[in-house]
Motif scaffolding. Structure first.
Motif, mmCIF file in Angstrom:
data_model
loop_
_atom_site.group_PDB
_atom_site.id
_atom_site.type_symbol
_atom_site.label_atom_id
_atom_site.label_comp_id
_atom_site.label_asym_id
_atom_site.label_seq_id
_atom_site.Cartn_x
_atom_site.Cartn_y
_atom_site.Cartn_z
ATOM 1 N N GLN A 64 -30.265 16.935 -2.630
ATOM 2 C CA GLN A 64 -29.413 17.998 -2.014
ATOM 3 C C GLN A 64 -28.011 17.651 -2.172
ATOM 4 O O GLN A 64 -27.148 18.488 -2.049
ATOM 5 N N VAL A 65 -27.609 16.739 -2.598
ATOM 6 C CA VAL A 65 -25.997 16.307 -2.819
ATOM 7 C C VAL A 65 -25.383 17.309 -3.971
ATOM 8 O O VAL A 65 -24.245 17.496 -4.189
ATOM 9 N N ALA A 92 -22.206 17.790 -6.160
ATOM 10 C CA ALA A 92 -22.061 17.118 -7.063
ATOM 11 C C ALA A 92 -22.560 17.977 -8.403
ATOM 12 O O ALA A 92 -23.213 18.886 -8.120
ATOM 13 N N ASP A 93 -21.995 17.611 -9.403
ATOM 14 C CA ASP A 93 -22.228 18.290 -10.651
ATOM 15 C C ASP A 93 -23.746 18.104 -10.969
ATOM 16 O O ASP A 93 -24.339 16.901 -11.162
ATOM 17 N N PRO A 94 -24.563 19.053 -11.305
ATOM 18 C CA PRO A 94 -26.084 19.005 -11.335
ATOM 19 C C PRO A 94 -26.340 18.093 -12.598
ATOM 20 O O PRO A 94 -27.585 17.391 -12.613
ATOM 21 N N GLU A 95 -25.633 17.956 -13.543
ATOM 22 C CA GLU A 95 -25.935 17.313 -14.751
ATOM 23 C C GLU A 95 -25.475 15.689 -14.673
ATOM 24 O O GLU A 95 -25.773 14.969 -15.617
ATOM 25 N N SER A 96 -24.749 15.458 -13.622
ATOM 26 C CA SER A 96 -24.090 14.044 -13.437
ATOM 27 C C SER A 96 -25.522 13.181 -12.645
ATOM 28 O O SER A 96 -26.180 13.579 -12.202
ATOM 29 N N ARG A 189 -32.408 12.401 -14.975
ATOM 30 C CA ARG A 189 -30.938 12.558 -14.686
ATOM 31 C C ARG A 189 -30.747 13.755 -13.663
ATOM 32 O O ARG A 189 -31.146 14.699 -13.674
ATOM 33 N N GLY A 190 -29.680 13.438 -12.627
ATOM 34 C CA GLY A 190 -29.152 14.553 -11.819
ATOM 35 C C GLY A 190 -30.057 15.368 -11.084
ATOM 36 O O GLY A 190 -31.169 14.740 -10.831
ATOM 37 N N ILE A 191 -29.846 16.760 -11.050
ATOM 38 C CA ILE A 191 -30.720 17.508 -10.283
ATOM 39 C C ILE A 191 -32.150 17.686 -10.860
ATOM 40 O O ILE A 191 -33.049 18.057 -9.809
ATOM 41 N N ARG A 192 -32.295 17.387 -12.095
ATOM 42 C CA ARG A 192 -33.342 17.573 -12.772
ATOM 43 C C ARG A 192 -34.715 16.681 -12.291
ATOM 44 O O ARG A 192 -35.891 16.869 -12.502
ATOM 45 N N GLY A 196 -40.313 19.916 -8.311
ATOM 46 C CA GLY A 196 -40.047 21.253 -8.328
ATOM 47 C C GLY A 196 -39.438 21.672 -9.535
ATOM 48 O O GLY A 196 -39.391 22.837 -9.785
ATOM 49 N N VAL A 197 -38.848 20.893 -10.222
ATOM 50 C CA VAL A 197 -38.079 21.063 -11.513
ATOM 51 C C VAL A 197 -38.896 20.572 -12.774
ATOM 52 O O VAL A 197 -39.396 21.375 -13.667
#
Length: 318
Positions: A64-65, A92-96, A189-192, A196-197
Motif C-alpha cells: 500500500q506504500v 512510492a513510485d509503483p515501478e520502484s 519488483r514494485g507494486i506488481r 491480484g496482479v
C-alpha cells in the motif's frame, strides 16, 4: 550538647529518591503499533483510535506504500479515513523497490513530524518485516511502544478473505489491473508484487483469443488464485507475529476479533466495540497515561473484556 543532623526516621519514607531520579531521565515519546494478518480489521481499529485520541497514522503495508491500484491493494478510502491524516500511503513510485530501509527512514521522518504537532503516531499494517526493521534497539531507546495485535481465527478469516476478493472484483479490480498490465512485466519488483496482479497475467494474455466460455473459466481460475494467495499471505503474517511474540519476546496485546466476523449487522458492530475497539482503547489509554504498568508492559489477551466502548467510525471489516 551535640546537634544531630540525621534525618528523623519517621520522615524517611517520604524521600522518594527513585522517583526524583526518574524525573531527571528524558521521557520517551509514545507510539502505538497495530498489527495483524490481512483482513483482520487493523485499519478500522486505527481509525477508531485516531478519531478519539488526536492521532495520525503511518502506513506500514509494503504494497500500500505504492501509488496506484487502490482496489487491488485494498487501500483505505478517503471516506474511510474519517479525516485522519495518513502517512506513507500511496507515495512510492509503483515501478520502484521500496525497501525496509526506505520505510525505516521515511517512517522516522513522519514520526518526528507527527510528534512535533503533539499528535499520537499510530503505525498500522500487515508487513511485519517493515515494523521489525523500524522497531530496533535504537528506536526503543527513543520511544515507548504499545503493540496491539488484531487476530481472527484462520478458518473464519479465510472465508472473509474469499468474500472480500469477490467484492473487490465487483468494484472493478480486473479492469484496474488490466490498465496496469504490461506483457513480460517483472512481478518481483514494485507494486506488481501485489497479490491480484501476477494472478491475472495469463488471463490478460489470452482473453482476446478465447471464446466466452474459456475466458470465463480462466478468469475464475485467476480469481481463485488471488483468494488462495491472500489466505496464504495471512497465514505467513500470523506465523511472523507468533515469532515476534514467542521468540523475540515482543509484548503484544491480543485482541480476538473472531466473533465479530461471525456476526452481521448490529450484532457485529456491538461485538467489534466490546471485543476490539473498547479493549484496544483501554490498553492505549493506560499506556498513554501510565495508569497500569502491568497492563501496558506484558502480553495479555483482551477478548471478552468490556471497558468503556468506542464508536466504530470506519468501514466495517466484515
Amino acid at each position: 550538647m551535640k546537634l544531630s543532623l540525621s534525618i528523623p526516621k519517621q520522615i524517611r519514607p517520604f524521600l522518594r529518591i527513585q522517583s526524583i531520579d526518574s524525573q531527571l531521565l528524558p521521557q520517551k515519546e509514545k507510539v502505538v503499533v497495530v498489527m495483524g494478518a490481512t483482513g483482520t480489521g487493523k485499519s478500522r481499529l486505527s481509525i477508531d483510535l485516531a478519531t478519539h485520541l488526536s492521532a495520525e497514522i503511518i502506513n506500514s503495508d509494503k504494497i500500500q506504500v505504492y501509488e496506484g491500484l487502490n482496489i487491488a491493494t485494498n487501500k483505505i478510502t478517503d471516506e474511510e479515513r474519517c479525516g485522519v491524516p495518513h502517512h506513507l500511503l500511496g507515495v512510492a513510485d509503483p515501478e520502484s523497490d521500496f525497501s525496509s530501509a526506505n520505510f525505516r527512514a521515511m517512517a522516522s521522518i513522519s514520526l518526528k513530524s507527527i510528534l512535533s504537532r503533539r499528535q499520537l503516531p499510530i503505525i498500522v499494517g500487515g508487513s511485519n518485516s517493515f515494523i521489525e526493521a523500524l522497531v530496533d534497539v535504537n528506536f526503543r531507546s527513543k520511544y515507548d511502544c504499545c503493540f496491539l495485535w488484531v487476530d481472527v481465527a484462520m478458518p473464519v478469516l479465510h472465508s472473509f478473505v474469499s468474500d472480500r476478493v469477490d467484492k473487490m472484483i465487483e468494484r472493478g479490480m480486473v479492469n484496474e489491473v488490466r490498465d496496469f498490465y504490461k506483457p513480460n512485466a517483472d512481478y518481483s519488483r514494485g507494486i506488481r508484487r501485489a497479490i491480484g496482479v501476477p494472478e491475472f497475467d495469463h488471463f490478460f494474455r489470452v482473453e482476446s483469443f478465447c471464446n466466452a466460455e474459456t475466458r470465463a473459466r480462466i478468469l475464475a481460475e485467476a480469481i481463485d488464485s488471488v483468494k488462495m494467495n491472500t489466505s496464504r499471505l495471512a497465514h505467513i503474517q500470523l506465523q511472523k507475529i507468533h515469532r515476534l511474540r514467542n521468540i523475540k519476546g515482543w509484548r503484544l496485546h491480543h485482541l480476538d476479533a473472531t466473533d465479530v466476523f461471525r456476526k452481521r449487522g448490529g450484532e457485529a458492530e456491538r461485538a467489534w466495540e466490546n471485543m476490539v475497539a473498547g479493549p484496544g482503547a483501554a490498553v492505549v489509554r493506560r499506556f498513554l497515561y501510565d495508569m497500569d504498568p502491568v497492563v501496558c508492559g506484558s502480553s495479555m489477551t483482551l477478548s471478552g473484556v468490556a471497558p468503556p466502548l468506542m464508536a466504530a467510525t470506519a468501514a466495517t471489516p466484515f
